[in-house]
Design a protein around this motif. Structure first.
Motif, PDB file in Angstrom:
ATOM      1  N   UNK A   1       0.840  -1.204   0.000  1.00 51.84           N
ATOM      2  CA  UNK A   1       0.000   0.000   0.000  1.00 51.84           C
ATOM      3  C   UNK A   1       0.879   1.260   0.000  1.00 51.84           C
ATOM      4  N   UNK A   2       1.988   1.212   0.741  1.00 52.86           N
ATOM      5  CA  UNK A   2       2.839   2.398   0.895  1.00 52.86           C
ATOM      6  C   UNK A   2       3.720   2.661  -0.333  1.00 52.86           C
ATOM      7  N   UNK A   3       4.027   1.604  -1.091  1.00 53.21           N
ATOM      8  CA  UNK A   3       4.998   1.740  -2.187  1.00 53.21           C
ATOM      9  C   UNK A   3       4.484   2.649  -3.298  1.00 53.21           C
ATOM     10  N   UNK A   4       5.360   3.520  -3.765  1.00 51.36           N
ATOM     11  CA  UNK A   4       5.112   4.322  -4.971  1.00 51.36           C
ATOM     12  C   UNK A   4       6.479   4.711  -5.527  1.00 51.36           C
ATOM     13  N   UNK A   5       6.558   5.058  -6.810  1.00 48.92           N
ATOM     14  CA  UNK A   5       7.881   5.348  -7.381  1.00 48.92           C
ATOM     15  C   UNK A   5       8.610   6.430  -6.589  1.00 48.92           C
ATOM     16  N   UNK A   6       9.882   6.174  -6.281  1.00 48.05           N
ATOM     17  CA  UNK A   6      10.717   7.167  -5.593  1.00 48.05           C
ATOM     18  C   UNK A   6      10.588   7.150  -4.078  1.00 48.05           C
ATOM     19  N   UNK A   7       9.678   6.320  -3.534  1.00 48.08           N
ATOM     20  CA  UNK A   7       9.459   6.330  -2.081  1.00 48.08           C
ATOM     21  C   UNK A   7      10.556   5.548  -1.355  1.00 48.08           C
ATOM     22  N   UNK A   8      10.795   5.935  -0.112  1.00 48.77           N
ATOM     23  CA  UNK A   8      11.745   5.170   0.709  1.00 48.77           C
ATOM     24  C   UNK A   8      11.123   4.852   2.057  1.00 48.77           C
TER      25      UNK A   8
END
Ligand SMILES: Cc1ncc(COP(=O)(O)O)c(C=O)c1O
Length: 220
Positions: A140-147
């Motif tokens: 759910x938290x993952x998106x491009x560029x996320x850490x």
């Protein structure tokens, strides 16, 4: 005859090469690194190194499953609740993915006791243990560029799952000289506008520490 057999062999070889190129299966190096060191691996290594001639009993302090020990017997109330629900023949169906509503309501009521607001059953999502919860939360938290900020030492499945979901992993240390408290300075340095979460494992695995209320307030 001979040349046609050779011809067939060559033809098969070319087809196999083509297939290999088409599918291109290979291990994910990022995932491999996440499982390189595990608590279980270290424990197995220690157990293998024990002197088999030595008859002194060994206390398995690294064994995390309490059901293994007679002093940690599951309470009869919990055992009977499971037996009663099975015998009631009301819950043997294909249950909702997020959990049966009576269980979600009971959990919402229980957790609301310590909150300044009231949770509804819709705020509760039941999973099959922590592994599934980690998978769902990180997906759910993952998106491009996320850490994501993960503790070190920590529980390796977070690394594996973050890598799998394309999240960049940033580690903050737990400080042994401060009873494995979070290195707050490191967190300040690592976090930026693309940080989507920070993992807190409490009680800690593998360190076994419990954060004080004051420290948790500092972290939050
Ligand atoms: C921090 C942490 N996360 C996840 C898990 C995996 O939990 P489960 O066995 O419920 O899937 C464990 C198990 O020990 C754990 O300690």
């Amino acid at each position: 005859m001979t040349s046609s057999v050779i011809g067939n062999v060559d033809c098969k070889k070319t087809m196999m090469e083509k297939r290999a190129k088409k599918w291109g299966f290979e291990g994910q190096t990022g995932l491999k690194a996440t499982s390189a060191v595990t608590v279980r691996g270290v424990l197995n290594m220690l157990i293998e190194g024990l002197n088999k001639e030595d008859s002194r009993p060994v206390i398995p302090l690294g064994h995390g499953d309490p059901s293994h020990f007679p002093s940690f017997r599951t309470d009869a109330v919990a055992e009977n609740a499971v037996i009663d629900s099975l015998r009631a023949a009301k819950y043997n169906c294909y249950s909702p993915t997020v959990g049966v509503s009576s269980a979600r309501r009971a959990i919402a009521d229980y957790l609301s006791r310590d909150l300044p607001y009231t949770l509804s059953p819709d705020d509760v999502y039941l999973t099959l243990g922590c592994t599934q919860a980690i998978e769902i939360a990180l997906a759910v938290l993952a998106r491009p560029g996320a850490n994501i900020l993960l503790p070190r030492p920590g529980y390796p499945y977070y690394e594996a799952c973050a890598t799998y979901n394309g999240l960049e992993v940033r580690h903050f240390d737990l400080l042994p000289e401060k009873e494995w408290a979070v290195d707050l300075n490191a967190v300040e340095t690592l976090a930026d506008e693309n940080t989507v979460a920070m993992v807190i494992i409490n009680p800690g695995n593998p360190c076994g520490n419990v954060f004080s209320y004051e420290h948790l307030m500092e972290v939050s």
